[in-house]
Enzyme design. Structure first.
Site, short mmCIF file in Angstrom:
data_model
loop_
_atom_site.label_atom_id
_atom_site.label_comp_id
_atom_site.label_asym_id
_atom_site.label_seq_id
_atom_site.Cartn_x
_atom_site.Cartn_y
_atom_site.Cartn_z
N ASN A 40 36.82 34.05 45.01
CA ASN A 40 35.69 34.68 44.28
C ASN A 40 35.08 33.60 43.43
O ASN A 40 35.33 33.20 42.31
CB ASN A 40 36.35 35.84 43.37
CG ASN A 40 35.30 36.41 42.61
OD1 ASN A 40 34.08 36.17 42.84
ND2 ASN A 40 35.64 37.28 41.60
N LYS A 65 32.42 33.84 41.70
CA LYS A 65 31.56 34.55 40.62
C LYS A 65 30.33 34.10 40.40
O LYS A 65 29.58 33.82 41.35
CB LYS A 65 32.58 34.45 39.31
CG LYS A 65 33.89 34.97 39.54
CD LYS A 65 34.48 34.93 38.30
CE LYS A 65 35.89 35.25 38.44
NZ LYS A 65 36.89 35.64 37.28
N HIS A 90 35.65 44.73 40.83
CA HIS A 90 36.31 43.80 40.17
C HIS A 90 36.28 44.08 38.76
O HIS A 90 35.24 44.79 38.08
CB HIS A 90 35.33 42.31 40.35
CG HIS A 90 36.04 41.13 39.73
ND1 HIS A 90 35.95 40.81 38.55
CD2 HIS A 90 36.85 40.41 40.40
CE1 HIS A 90 36.67 39.57 38.34
NE2 HIS A 90 37.40 39.26 39.47
N GLU A 138 35.13 42.49 36.06
CA GLU A 138 34.09 41.94 35.32
C GLU A 138 33.18 43.02 35.72
O GLU A 138 32.23 42.98 34.74
CB GLU A 138 33.64 40.64 35.62
CG GLU A 138 34.51 39.65 35.13
CD GLU A 138 34.95 38.42 35.84
OE1 GLU A 138 35.58 37.20 35.57
OE2 GLU A 138 34.14 38.17 36.85
N GLU A 160 44.81 42.31 39.70
CA GLU A 160 44.39 41.30 38.92
C GLU A 160 44.26 41.79 37.29
O GLU A 160 43.59 42.44 36.72
CB GLU A 160 42.71 41.11 38.97
CG GLU A 160 42.52 40.36 40.29
CD GLU A 160 41.17 39.60 40.26
OE1 GLU A 160 41.30 38.38 40.74
OE2 GLU A 160 40.18 39.98 39.84
N GLY A 189 40.75 34.00 34.19
CA GLY A 189 39.94 32.99 33.29
C GLY A 189 40.54 32.59 31.99
O GLY A 189 40.10 31.80 31.14
N SER A 207 44.30 33.56 37.23
CA SER A 207 44.66 32.15 36.84
C SER A 207 45.68 31.59 37.87
O SER A 207 46.69 30.76 37.57
CB SER A 207 45.28 32.14 35.47
OG SER A 207 44.30 32.68 34.41
#
Length: 252
Positions: free
Chosen positions: A9, A11, A94, A96, A166, A172, A213
Protein backbone atom coordinates in the site's frame (compact mmCIF):
# COMPACT_ATOMS: atom_id res chain seq x y z
CA UNK A 1 -2.94 -24.61 3.00
CA UNK A 2 -3.79 -20.99 2.22
CA UNK A 3 -1.53 -19.34 -0.35
CA UNK A 4 0.55 -16.53 1.20
CA UNK A 5 -0.46 -13.02 0.17
CA UNK A 6 1.62 -9.84 0.41
CA UNK A 7 0.33 -6.48 -0.80
CA UNK A 8 2.01 -3.07 -0.97
CA UNK A 9 0.00 0.00 0.00
CA UNK A 10 1.95 2.99 -1.28
CA UNK A 11 -0.63 5.41 0.16
CA UNK A 12 -0.17 8.98 -1.16
CA UNK A 13 3.35 8.55 -2.46
CA UNK A 14 5.06 8.58 -5.88
CA UNK A 15 4.37 10.31 -9.17
CA UNK A 16 3.89 8.18 -12.27
CA UNK A 17 7.56 8.58 -13.21
CA UNK A 18 8.69 7.68 -9.68
CA UNK A 19 6.32 4.69 -9.63
CA UNK A 20 7.80 3.34 -12.87
CA UNK A 21 11.29 3.68 -11.44
CA UNK A 22 10.41 1.94 -8.18
CA UNK A 23 8.51 -0.95 -9.75
CA UNK A 24 11.24 -1.51 -12.31
CA UNK A 25 13.86 -1.61 -9.54
CA UNK A 26 12.01 -4.13 -7.40
CA UNK A 27 10.60 -6.26 -10.24
CA UNK A 28 13.40 -8.87 -10.32
CA UNK A 29 12.98 -9.47 -6.61
CA UNK A 30 9.20 -9.65 -6.88
CA UNK A 31 9.39 -12.18 -9.71
CA UNK A 32 11.85 -14.41 -7.89
CA UNK A 33 9.10 -15.69 -5.56
CA UNK A 34 6.16 -17.40 -7.26
CA UNK A 35 4.51 -19.17 -4.32
CA UNK A 36 3.30 -15.87 -2.84
CA UNK A 37 0.43 -13.80 -4.26
CA UNK A 38 2.02 -10.38 -4.81
CA UNK A 39 0.11 -7.13 -5.26
CA UNK A 40 1.07 -3.47 -5.65
CA UNK A 41 -1.52 -0.84 -4.70
CA UNK A 42 -0.17 2.56 -5.83
CA UNK A 43 -1.98 5.93 -5.92
CA UNK A 44 -4.73 6.10 -8.54
CA UNK A 45 -2.79 8.41 -10.87
CA UNK A 46 0.07 5.92 -11.12
CA UNK A 47 -2.05 2.78 -11.59
CA UNK A 48 -1.93 2.78 -15.44
CA UNK A 49 1.87 3.13 -15.44
CA UNK A 50 2.32 0.39 -12.83
CA UNK A 51 -0.20 -1.84 -14.58
CA UNK A 52 1.69 -1.50 -17.85
CA UNK A 53 5.00 -2.52 -16.29
CA UNK A 54 3.50 -5.45 -14.38
CA UNK A 55 1.44 -6.79 -17.28
CA UNK A 56 2.26 -10.46 -17.81
CA UNK A 57 4.54 -10.70 -14.75
CA UNK A 58 2.10 -12.51 -12.46
CA UNK A 59 2.14 -9.59 -10.04
CA UNK A 60 -1.23 -7.98 -9.38
CA UNK A 61 -2.26 -4.34 -9.26
CA UNK A 62 -4.83 -2.81 -6.95
CA UNK A 63 -6.28 0.55 -5.98
CA UNK A 64 -6.51 1.98 -2.48
CA UNK A 65 -10.21 2.83 -2.55
CA UNK A 66 -13.35 2.60 -4.68
CA UNK A 67 -16.93 3.87 -4.74
CA UNK A 68 -19.84 1.43 -4.74
CA UNK A 69 -21.83 3.16 -7.50
CA UNK A 70 -21.38 2.36 -11.19
CA UNK A 71 -21.25 6.04 -12.21
CA UNK A 72 -22.77 9.40 -11.36
CA UNK A 73 -22.20 12.68 -9.56
CA UNK A 74 -19.42 11.52 -7.22
CA UNK A 75 -16.61 13.95 -7.94
CA UNK A 76 -13.17 12.54 -7.23
CA UNK A 77 -14.32 8.93 -6.87
CA UNK A 78 -13.52 5.80 -8.89
CA UNK A 79 -16.23 3.37 -9.96
CA UNK A 80 -15.77 -0.43 -9.98
CA UNK A 81 -15.56 -0.42 -13.78
CA UNK A 82 -12.85 2.27 -13.72
CA UNK A 83 -10.87 0.22 -11.22
CA UNK A 84 -11.29 -3.01 -13.13
CA UNK A 85 -9.88 -1.47 -16.31
CA UNK A 86 -6.40 -1.61 -14.76
CA UNK A 87 -6.69 -3.61 -11.52
CA UNK A 88 -7.64 -6.97 -10.08
CA UNK A 89 -7.59 -5.89 -6.42
CA UNK A 90 -8.93 -3.06 -4.26
CA UNK A 91 -8.21 -2.04 -0.66
CA UNK A 92 -11.40 -1.25 1.29
CA UNK A 93 -11.95 0.30 4.71
CA UNK A 94 -8.36 1.23 5.46
CA UNK A 95 -8.07 2.91 8.86
CA UNK A 96 -6.94 6.17 7.26
CA UNK A 97 -10.08 6.16 5.13
CA UNK A 98 -12.17 5.53 8.23
CA UNK A 99 -10.37 8.18 10.30
CA UNK A 100 -10.03 10.99 7.74
CA UNK A 101 -12.77 10.39 5.17
CA UNK A 102 -15.77 9.17 7.18
CA UNK A 103 -15.64 5.53 6.05
CA UNK A 104 -18.04 3.38 8.09
CA UNK A 105 -18.79 -0.32 8.36
CA UNK A 106 -21.85 0.35 6.20
CA UNK A 107 -19.92 2.03 3.37
CA UNK A 108 -17.24 -0.67 3.53
CA UNK A 109 -19.99 -3.27 3.13
CA UNK A 110 -21.43 -1.45 0.10
CA UNK A 111 -18.00 -1.21 -1.52
CA UNK A 112 -17.28 -4.86 -0.76
CA UNK A 113 -20.46 -5.99 -2.51
CA UNK A 114 -19.67 -3.78 -5.52
CA UNK A 115 -16.11 -5.12 -5.73
CA UNK A 116 -17.28 -8.73 -5.64
CA UNK A 117 -19.98 -8.03 -8.23
CA UNK A 118 -17.24 -6.83 -10.59
CA UNK A 119 -14.88 -9.75 -9.91
CA UNK A 120 -12.38 -7.60 -8.03
CA UNK A 121 -10.52 -9.16 -5.11
CA UNK A 122 -11.18 -6.99 -2.04
CA UNK A 123 -8.64 -6.47 0.73
CA UNK A 124 -10.84 -5.46 3.67
CA UNK A 125 -9.07 -3.69 6.53
CA UNK A 126 -10.05 -3.90 10.21
CA UNK A 127 -8.33 -2.77 13.39
CA UNK A 128 -8.58 -0.81 16.61
CA UNK A 129 -7.16 2.56 17.68
CA UNK A 130 -4.68 2.98 20.53
CA UNK A 131 -7.46 4.35 22.74
CA UNK A 132 -9.69 1.37 21.99
CA UNK A 133 -6.81 -1.02 22.58
CA UNK A 134 -5.93 0.51 25.93
CA UNK A 135 -9.60 0.49 26.95
CA UNK A 136 -9.81 -3.24 26.29
CA UNK A 137 -12.15 -2.79 23.31
CA UNK A 138 -10.06 -4.58 20.67
CA UNK A 139 -12.38 -7.59 20.46
CA UNK A 140 -15.52 -5.46 20.41
CA UNK A 141 -14.25 -3.21 17.62
CA UNK A 142 -12.71 -5.81 15.32
CA UNK A 143 -15.59 -8.30 15.65
CA UNK A 144 -18.06 -5.49 14.82
CA UNK A 145 -16.04 -4.47 11.77
CA UNK A 146 -15.97 -8.06 10.53
CA UNK A 147 -19.67 -8.74 11.11
CA UNK A 148 -20.90 -5.42 9.72
CA UNK A 149 -18.33 -5.12 6.94
CA UNK A 150 -19.01 -8.64 5.61
CA UNK A 151 -22.75 -8.58 6.25
CA UNK A 152 -24.95 -10.39 3.70
CA UNK A 153 -21.99 -11.85 1.79
CA UNK A 154 -22.48 -15.36 0.40
CA UNK A 155 -20.15 -18.23 1.21
CA UNK A 156 -19.15 -18.39 -2.45
CA UNK A 157 -18.04 -14.76 -2.36
CA UNK A 158 -16.55 -14.91 1.13
CA UNK A 159 -13.69 -17.18 0.05
CA UNK A 160 -12.55 -14.49 -2.43
CA UNK A 161 -12.09 -11.87 0.29
CA UNK A 162 -8.74 -11.03 1.85
CA UNK A 163 -8.82 -9.46 5.32
CA UNK A 164 -6.07 -7.28 6.75
CA UNK A 165 -5.83 -6.85 10.51
CA UNK A 166 -4.16 -3.48 11.00
CA UNK A 167 -4.03 -2.25 14.60
CA UNK A 168 -4.17 1.50 14.00
CA UNK A 169 -1.68 2.19 16.78
CA UNK A 170 0.93 0.22 14.81
CA UNK A 171 0.51 1.96 11.43
CA UNK A 172 3.40 4.26 10.57
CA UNK A 173 4.51 4.43 14.20
CA UNK A 174 7.27 1.82 14.17
CA UNK A 175 5.31 0.00 16.89
CA UNK A 176 4.45 -3.34 15.38
CA UNK A 177 2.43 -5.83 17.36
CA UNK A 178 4.29 -9.01 18.20
CA UNK A 179 3.61 -12.08 16.09
CA UNK A 180 1.98 -13.87 19.02
CA UNK A 181 -0.26 -10.91 19.84
CA UNK A 182 -1.40 -10.41 16.26
CA UNK A 183 -2.05 -14.13 15.86
CA UNK A 184 -4.15 -14.26 19.03
CA UNK A 185 -6.23 -11.22 18.02
CA UNK A 186 -6.83 -12.64 14.54
CA UNK A 187 -7.81 -16.03 15.96
CA UNK A 188 -10.48 -14.72 18.30
CA UNK A 189 -11.75 -11.54 16.59
CA UNK A 190 -11.56 -12.56 12.93
CA UNK A 191 -11.47 -16.35 12.57
CA UNK A 192 -14.18 -16.96 15.19
CA UNK A 193 -16.77 -14.56 13.69
CA UNK A 194 -15.91 -15.80 10.20
CA UNK A 195 -16.69 -19.36 11.34
CA UNK A 196 -19.98 -18.17 12.82
CA UNK A 197 -20.91 -16.33 9.62
CA UNK A 198 -19.71 -18.72 6.93
CA UNK A 199 -18.87 -22.04 8.58
CA UNK A 200 -15.51 -23.54 9.47
CA UNK A 201 -14.59 -24.68 5.97
CA UNK A 202 -15.07 -21.26 4.36
CA UNK A 203 -13.48 -19.43 7.29
CA UNK A 204 -10.45 -21.67 6.93
CA UNK A 205 -10.00 -20.61 3.30
CA UNK A 206 -10.12 -16.84 3.86
CA UNK A 207 -6.68 -15.29 4.02
CA UNK A 208 -5.94 -12.88 6.84
CA UNK A 209 -3.00 -10.49 6.66
CA UNK A 210 -1.25 -8.45 9.31
CA UNK A 211 -0.43 -4.80 8.68
CA UNK A 212 1.35 -2.22 10.80
CA UNK A 213 5.07 -1.42 10.61
CA UNK A 214 5.90 -4.68 8.82
CA UNK A 215 9.45 -4.70 7.44
CA UNK A 216 11.99 -7.24 6.30
CA UNK A 217 13.49 -7.51 9.79
CA UNK A 218 10.23 -8.59 11.47
CA UNK A 219 8.15 -10.11 8.64
CA UNK A 220 9.05 -13.72 9.42
CA UNK A 221 7.81 -13.27 12.98
CA UNK A 222 4.30 -12.70 11.61
CA UNK A 223 4.41 -15.15 8.70
CA UNK A 224 5.38 -18.01 11.01
CA UNK A 225 2.09 -17.66 12.90
CA UNK A 226 -0.67 -20.16 11.97
CA UNK A 227 -3.45 -17.58 11.54
CA UNK A 228 -1.42 -15.01 9.55
CA UNK A 229 -1.25 -15.55 5.80
CA UNK A 230 0.79 -12.52 4.77
CA UNK A 231 0.95 -8.76 5.11
CA UNK A 232 -0.37 -5.43 3.91
CA UNK A 233 2.82 -3.38 3.84
CA UNK A 234 3.03 0.41 4.00
CA UNK A 235 6.32 2.29 4.31
CA UNK A 236 8.59 -0.69 3.65
CA UNK A 237 6.87 -1.30 0.31
CA UNK A 238 8.35 1.99 -0.93
CA UNK A 239 11.87 0.55 -0.55
CA UNK A 240 13.05 -1.36 -3.61
CA UNK A 241 15.41 -3.53 -1.56
CA UNK A 242 13.09 -4.15 1.40
CA UNK A 243 9.73 -5.14 -0.09
CA UNK A 244 11.04 -8.14 -2.08
CA UNK A 245 12.68 -9.40 1.13
CA UNK A 246 9.30 -9.27 2.89
CA UNK A 247 7.76 -11.31 0.08
CA UNK A 248 10.65 -13.75 0.29
CA UNK A 249 9.93 -14.21 4.01
CA UNK A 250 6.39 -15.32 3.16
CA UNK A 251 7.55 -17.95 0.66
CA UNK A 252 6.15 -21.44 1.11
Amino acid sequence: MRKPFVAANWKMNKTAAEARELVSAMLPGLQSVTTVERVICPPATTVPAVSEILSGTGIGVGTQNMHWEENGAYTGELSPEMVKEFCEYVILGHSERRAYFAETDETVNKKLKAALAHDLIPIVCVGETLEENEAGKTDEVVIREIKEGLKDISKTDAVKIVIAYEPIWAIGTGKAATGDLANDVIARTIRVPLKEMFGEDVAGQIRVLYGGSVKSSNAAEFFNQPEIDGALVGGASLKADDFPKIIKAAEL
